[in-house]
Structures are given as C-alpha cells and as structure tokens.
Design an enzyme around this catalytic site. Structure first.
Site, PDB file in Angstrom:
ATOM      1  N   ASN A 217       0.849  -1.189   0.000  1.00  0.00           N
ATOM      2  CA  ASN A 217       0.000   0.000   0.000  1.00  0.00           C
ATOM      3  C   ASN A 217       0.891   1.248   0.000  1.00  0.00           C
ATOM      4  O   ASN A 217       2.091   1.144   0.226  1.00  0.00           O
ATOM      5  CB  ASN A 217      -0.952  -0.020   1.209  1.00  0.00           C
ATOM      6  CG  ASN A 217      -0.168   0.004   2.512  1.00  0.00           C
ATOM      7  OD1 ASN A 217       0.486   0.991   2.828  1.00  0.00           O
ATOM      8  ND2 ASN A 217      -0.202  -1.096   3.254  1.00  0.00           N
ATOM      9  N   ASP A 287      -3.464  -6.694   5.779  1.00  0.00           N
ATOM     10  CA  ASP A 287      -4.277  -7.634   6.565  1.00  0.00           C
ATOM     11  C   ASP A 287      -4.154  -9.059   6.053  1.00  0.00           C
ATOM     12  O   ASP A 287      -4.409 -10.015   6.767  1.00  0.00           O
ATOM     13  CB  ASP A 287      -5.745  -7.204   6.524  1.00  0.00           C
ATOM     14  CG  ASP A 287      -5.951  -5.901   7.293  1.00  0.00           C
ATOM     15  OD1 ASP A 287      -5.260  -5.709   8.305  1.00  0.00           O
ATOM     16  OD2 ASP A 287      -6.779  -5.080   6.855  1.00  0.00           O
ATOM     17  N   LYS A 297      10.700 -15.448 -10.413  1.00  0.00           N
ATOM     18  CA  LYS A 297       9.763 -14.546 -11.078  1.00  0.00           C
ATOM     19  C   LYS A 297       8.722 -15.384 -11.836  1.00  0.00           C
ATOM     20  O   LYS A 297       9.096 -16.281 -12.607  1.00  0.00           O
ATOM     21  CB  LYS A 297      10.525 -13.650 -12.057  1.00  0.00           C
ATOM     22  CG  LYS A 297       9.633 -12.650 -12.747  1.00  0.00           C
ATOM     23  CD  LYS A 297      10.401 -11.822 -13.757  1.00  0.00           C
ATOM     24  CE  LYS A 297       9.432 -10.996 -14.554  1.00  0.00           C
ATOM     25  NZ  LYS A 297       9.844 -10.764 -15.917  1.00  0.00           N
ATOM     26  N   PRO A 315      -1.328 -11.741  11.137  1.00  0.00           N
ATOM     27  CA  PRO A 315      -1.647 -11.424  12.526  1.00  0.00           C
ATOM     28  C   PRO A 315      -1.986  -9.945  12.671  1.00  0.00           C
ATOM     29  O   PRO A 315      -1.408  -9.109  11.974  1.00  0.00           O
ATOM     30  CB  PRO A 315      -0.345 -11.754  13.279  1.00  0.00           C
ATOM     31  CG  PRO A 315       0.715 -11.859  12.250  1.00  0.00           C
ATOM     32  CD  PRO A 315       0.064 -12.171  10.943  1.00  0.00           C
ATOM     33  N   ASP A 316      -2.934  -9.623  13.548  1.00  0.00           N
ATOM     34  CA  ASP A 316      -3.223  -8.223  13.867  1.00  0.00           C
ATOM     35  C   ASP A 316      -2.268  -7.820  14.989  1.00  0.00           C
ATOM     36  O   ASP A 316      -2.429  -8.235  16.140  1.00  0.00           O
ATOM     37  CB  ASP A 316      -4.685  -8.058  14.292  1.00  0.00           C
ATOM     38  CG  ASP A 316      -5.054  -6.590  14.424  1.00  0.00           C
ATOM     39  OD1 ASP A 316      -4.251  -5.814  14.996  1.00  0.00           O
ATOM     40  OD2 ASP A 316      -6.135  -6.209  13.942  1.00  0.00           O
ATOM     41  N   LYS A 352     -13.477   1.029  16.518  1.00  0.00           N
ATOM     42  CA  LYS A 352     -12.202   0.334  16.308  1.00  0.00           C
ATOM     43  C   LYS A 352     -11.355   0.358  17.565  1.00  0.00           C
ATOM     44  O   LYS A 352     -10.654  -0.593  17.866  1.00  0.00           O
ATOM     45  CB  LYS A 352     -11.453   0.937  15.118  1.00  0.00           C
ATOM     46  CG  LYS A 352     -10.408  -0.007  14.564  1.00  0.00           C
ATOM     47  CD  LYS A 352      -9.865   0.434  13.222  1.00  0.00           C
ATOM     48  CE  LYS A 352     -10.506  -0.290  12.070  1.00  0.00           C
ATOM     49  NZ  LYS A 352      -9.911  -0.002  10.773  1.00  0.00           N
ATOM     50  N   LYS A 356     -10.114  -3.160  19.229  1.00  0.00           N
ATOM     51  CA  LYS A 356      -8.680  -3.497  19.302  1.00  0.00           C
ATOM     52  C   LYS A 356      -8.137  -3.344  20.708  1.00  0.00           C
ATOM     53  O   LYS A 356      -6.941  -3.545  20.923  1.00  0.00           O
ATOM     54  CB  LYS A 356      -7.894  -2.592  18.347  1.00  0.00           C
ATOM     55  CG  LYS A 356      -8.345  -2.729  16.900  1.00  0.00           C
ATOM     56  CD  LYS A 356      -7.171  -2.935  15.995  1.00  0.00           C
ATOM     57  CE  LYS A 356      -7.616  -3.115  14.562  1.00  0.00           C
ATOM     58  NZ  LYS A 356      -6.559  -3.616  13.714  1.00  0.00           N
TER      59      LYS A 356
HETATM   60  N1  CTP Z   1      -2.939  -3.125  12.516  1.00  0.00           N
HETATM   61  C1  CTP Z   1      -1.996  -4.031  12.949  1.00  0.00           C
HETATM   62  N2  CTP Z   1      -1.900  -5.249  12.333  1.00  0.00           N
HETATM   63  C2  CTP Z   1      -2.690  -5.566  11.307  1.00  0.00           C
HETATM   64  C3  CTP Z   1      -3.641  -4.637  10.834  1.00  0.00           C
HETATM   65  C4  CTP Z   1      -3.738  -3.417  11.463  1.00  0.00           C
HETATM   66  O1  CTP Z   1      -1.259  -3.722  13.893  1.00  0.00           O
HETATM   67  N3  CTP Z   1      -2.562  -6.743  10.723  1.00  0.00           N
HETATM   68  C5  CTP Z   1      -3.076  -1.854  13.220  1.00  0.00           C
HETATM   69  C6  CTP Z   1      -2.687  -0.631  12.405  1.00  0.00           C
HETATM   70  O2  CTP Z   1      -1.318  -0.315  12.608  1.00  0.00           O
HETATM   71  C7  CTP Z   1      -3.601   0.435  12.992  1.00  0.00           C
HETATM   72  C8  CTP Z   1      -4.837  -0.328  13.386  1.00  0.00           C
HETATM   73  O3  CTP Z   1      -4.434  -1.675  13.518  1.00  0.00           O
HETATM   74  O4  CTP Z   1      -3.045   0.989  14.166  1.00  0.00           O
HETATM   75  C9  CTP Z   1      -6.001  -0.240  12.463  1.00  0.00           C
HETATM   76  O5  CTP Z   1      -5.609  -0.568  11.141  1.00  0.00           O
HETATM   77  P1  CTP Z   1      -6.672  -0.502   9.944  1.00  0.00           P
HETATM   78  O6  CTP Z   1      -5.968  -0.896   8.710  1.00  0.00           O
HETATM   79  O7  CTP Z   1      -7.410   0.804   9.973  1.00  0.00           O
HETATM   80  O8  CTP Z   1      -7.757  -1.531  10.374  1.00  0.00           O
HETATM   81  P2  CTP Z   1      -7.788  -3.088  10.230  1.00  0.00           P
HETATM   82  O9  CTP Z   1      -7.637  -3.691  11.570  1.00  0.00           O
HETATM   83  O10 CTP Z   1      -6.809  -3.531   9.207  1.00  0.00           O
HETATM   84  O11 CTP Z   1      -9.281  -3.373   9.774  1.00  0.00           O
HETATM   85  P3  CTP Z   1     -10.046  -2.880   8.432  1.00  0.00           P
HETATM   86  O12 CTP Z   1      -8.981  -2.706   7.375  1.00  0.00           O
HETATM   87  O13 CTP Z   1     -10.989  -3.977   8.151  1.00  0.00           O
HETATM   88  O14 CTP Z   1     -10.715  -1.588   8.811  1.00  0.00           O
END
Ligand code: CTP
Length: 410
Positions: A217, A287, A297, A315-316, A352, A356
């Site tokens: 991204n 994600d 390649k 992992p989140d 959110k 979280k």
């Molecule tokens: N984040 C993280 N690990 C992930 C995804 C997100 O630590 N795998 C953290 C980001 O650094 C940010 C927060 O979670 O602080 C929210 O990220 P965001 O991209 O807005 O949300 P997502 O949890 O990815 O959910 P969605 O994209 O469905 O809104």
C-alpha cells in the site's frame, strides 16, 4: 537540505536559541540551520567568531532573520554587556560547527572572545556539533577537551566519519544537519516522556507473491516518523519497526528495526513490546498476504487465462499486543477509514478503539485531507476515558505532538 518530519511544526514558536558559528568549511551550514529554526518561529541570535568571518559574513545571517548577529566583544555599535545577553535570554545554545579551537576555549572556560564569553555566561543546555580535520579531532588534546565538556553536560552531536573538506577521510565531518536541528529542539522541549521506552510500528508492509513482486500500500511512514521523533524530543527512548522505505524518515536518535512482511513486523514488535512502556501502532499492515506462487519470477505464459492467488490472513499486531499487555503499557492505534465526513469517522474510530482494546485511536479518512504520503493529516481521535476530538488538517509533527500528550494523560 532535509530537516525531516519536524521541518514544519508550530510547537517551537518564540523559543529562544543562540547559535555560535566557528571557522570551518562547514560554517555555511550554520546558515542552513538558522533558516530551519527560523521556519519554526524560533528567535535566533548568532555569534560569528573571527575565524568564521573568513568564510561567511554577517549580512547573510541577518538576511535569514538572526537578531542580533554578534561579532567582536567590543564592537562600537553594541551594548557593552552584549556578551551577557544570550546567556540571559536563550533557552539553548548551539555551536555549529564547533572548531577544535572553540572546544579548547570552552573547555578552559575562556572569555577572551565574544562566543566563549557568551557560553561562559550561560547555564542552560549547550549543543556542540564539531567539524574539523580527523587528525585534529583524534588528537588527545581535543579528546580531553571533549571529555571535560561532556562531563559538564554538553550535548555532542557528531562528528561523523567520511570525507572531509581537506580531502582526508575519517572522523571529523559535521553531523547531518537534521541531528543538530533536532538536538536543539529537544533541549527546548518538555521532557515529559523521559524514562519511557516507546515502540512505533510504521510504514507499509510488503507481502511477496512471487520471487519479485509484492502486495502493498502507499503508506510512506511519515506519520509514524513524526510520532517517533515527537516522543524522542520529549525525552523518550524510541524503537521503530519500519516497513520498507519508511526508515528514511527517521533520524539516528530513533532505534530502527527494518522489516518487510507483516509476519516479520509482528515478530519484531513482539520482541520490543516486552520492554516498552507505550506502543504506537501506525503501520499500514497488510491484513492478508498472498500465498506465494514460487520463489522465482512468475512467467505470464504460465497463466494465459489470468491469475488467481489465494490470500491468508496476517496477525493483527496491535490487537494481539494490546490483548497481552501489562496494565501500565499504553496503546495508541491508528485507522484509515473511508468515511463520508468527520463525525462518521469519529464513530468508526470509537468502534475500532474498543475492538482493538487500544487506549487511544486516531483515525483519518482515506481519500480525505492529508493521509498516506502527505505532510498533513486531519484526524478524529477518541480515547478509553471518553475524550473525543476532531482535528482539522495540520502538519503531521503537530498531530504527533498532541497524540503524545494524549498518551501521557490516559
Ligand atoms: N494493525 C496491525 N496489524 C494488522 C492490521 C492493522 O497492527 N494486521 C493496526 C494498524 O497499525 C492500525 C490499526 O491496527 O493501528 C487499524 O488498522 P486498519 O488498517 O485501519 O484496520 P484493520 O484492523 O486492518 O481493519 P479494516 O482494514 O478492516 O478496517
């Protein structure tokens, strides 16, 4: 000339700094520093030593906004007590570049020239940025002076190693200007984050799907860098886990661990989290990651009908670390949301934050003002105590500063 993520900020307006410039090929860099501090609204006075005046002239510094520019101790057009003025007014003194001769005079407590006398009459923070020939720097006489000044609390920035103006190589180059610039800003900042170790995740992650290409991204890491530098300016020790490209926004005062994939960022963050007092999770973590189709390649002839690649969840990082934190560990999360307006964004941020288990959540709109890669951000911020605010578009440095203040209050 880059002064990094704090090149624009409103936090330092009317702070007072005195800059001493000594004779060195690097003394034109003093003018660049002056310009950068003036851009932030600092009052800067300057002293040019007699040796510096062989390289640069008073009108240059006056034109860049220094008030006043001092030269000799007994110049007819100045107050007889001019050597005491900066000591009474400045909140920080910086000597950049600092010559070997100036180190010797300052270590001895000399008052025979204007700059030495002004430093002697100052009891605040003194930042020294030496620049000289490597043999002069390495000489035991210079090193003894450095040790004396260090023991008295002087803050040394550099020198660096590399090519020096005389054509030799070694330790003696003026440090990068951003480091000198920031050392002065730190000296005039509240040290309300001293003794804290702060973890920052920042930048994008990169998830490879073959041996060459990846899913990612456009996050630059600027917002994370502004937070890392804010915390450092306020006294914290900061470790940033940086996705690809984002470490370039960080000065050396921030410890860096560079990673590529979300899984790697997770492992590094877990490691740092063990000793951190606060976690700031700004990284735009992917994600999902594509299931890699191979280590080489991928050839387009292998998929003439198009390509379907399955994705597996990552992992989140924020949610996982927030769930297993010690009670005193604070968590600040971010969110990028496609919300039609700021009140809707605030409602999404509220959801959110709870989801979280973060203490604070700061959200910006995708496609709205500021955000990915820009210098500014407009934010909706909410915390676990029910505090909620909508912030107009501002420099990321100012957004970061205020978020650090929220972290200290939660
Ligand atoms: N984040 C993280 N690990 C992930 C995804 C997100 O630590 N795998 C953290 C980001 O650094 C940010 C927060 O979670 O602080 C929210 O990220 P965001 O991209 O807005 O949300 P997502 O949890 O990815 O959910 P969605 O994209 O469905 O809104």
């Amino acid at each position: 000339m880059s002064f990094g993520v704090f090149a624009h900020s409103t936090r330092f307006v009317n702070k007072r700094l005195h800059l001493g410039v000594c004779g060195s090929v690097a003394c034109c860099k003093g003018a660049d520093l002056l310009r950068a501090w003036r851009r932030l609204g600092l009052h800067v006075s300057v002293t040019l030593t007699a040796a510096a005046r062989n390289f640069v002239r008073k009108p240059l510094f006056e034109a860049l906004g220094a008030i006043p520019v001092y030269e000799d101790m007994f110049d007819a057009d100045q107050d007889i007590f001019a050597h005491l003025e900066p000591g009474a007014q400045a909140q920080v003194m910086v000597v950049a570049p600092t010559s070997a001769d100036a180190l010797s005079r300052l270590a001895r407590g000399a008052a025979s020239d204007m700059l030495s006398a002004q430093v002697l009459a100052f009891d605040g923070p003194l930042v020294l940025a030496p620049a000289m020939n490597p043999r002069m720097w390495a000489n035991p006489a210079t090193q003894a002076n450095v040790n004396i000044l260090r023991d008295r609390g002087a803050i040394f920035v550099g020198p660096d190693s590399g090519d020096v103006a005389c054509g030799e190589q070694g330790e003696g180059r003026l440090a990068p200007l951003e480091e000198v610039f920031l050392a002065a800003l730190r000296a005039v900042s509240p040290q309300d984050m001293a003794d804290l170790h702060v973890l920052v995740t920042m930048g994008p992650t990169r998830e490879p799907w073959d041996g060459l290409r990846f899913w990612s991204n456009p996050s630059s890491g600027r917002m994370g860098a502004a937070l890392a530098v804010s915390a450092w300016l306020r006294g914290a020790r900061v470790t940033s886990i940086c996705g690809p490209g984002s470490a370039s926004f960080l000065p050396r005062c921030v410890a860096v661990r560079e990673v590529c994939r979300a899984e790697e960022m997770f492992e590094a963050a877990q490691d740092v989290w063990a000793t951190a007092d606060a976690g700031i999770f700004v990284a735009a973590v992917a994600d999902f990651s594509p299931v890699q189709v191979g280590k080489e390649k991928f050839k387009k002839s292998s998929a003439p009908q198009g390509l379907n690649i399955p994705f597996k969840p990552n992992p989140d990082i924020l949610a996982t670390l927030a769930a297993k934190r010690r009670p005193e560990q604070k968590v600040l999360g971010f969110a990028a949301e496609s919300a039609p307006d700021m009140p809707t964004l605030l409602a999404l941020a509220r959801e959110k934050r709870a989801l979280k288990n973060a203490d604070i959540l700061a959200a910006n709109r995708t496609g709205g003002q500021g955000g990915f890669g820009s210098l500014t951000n407009a934010m909706a911020v909410t915390d676990a105590k029910g505090r909620e605010e909508i912030w107009p578009e501002r420099d990321k440095a100012d957004v970061a500063w205020d978020l650090c203040s929220w972290l200290l209050k939660i």
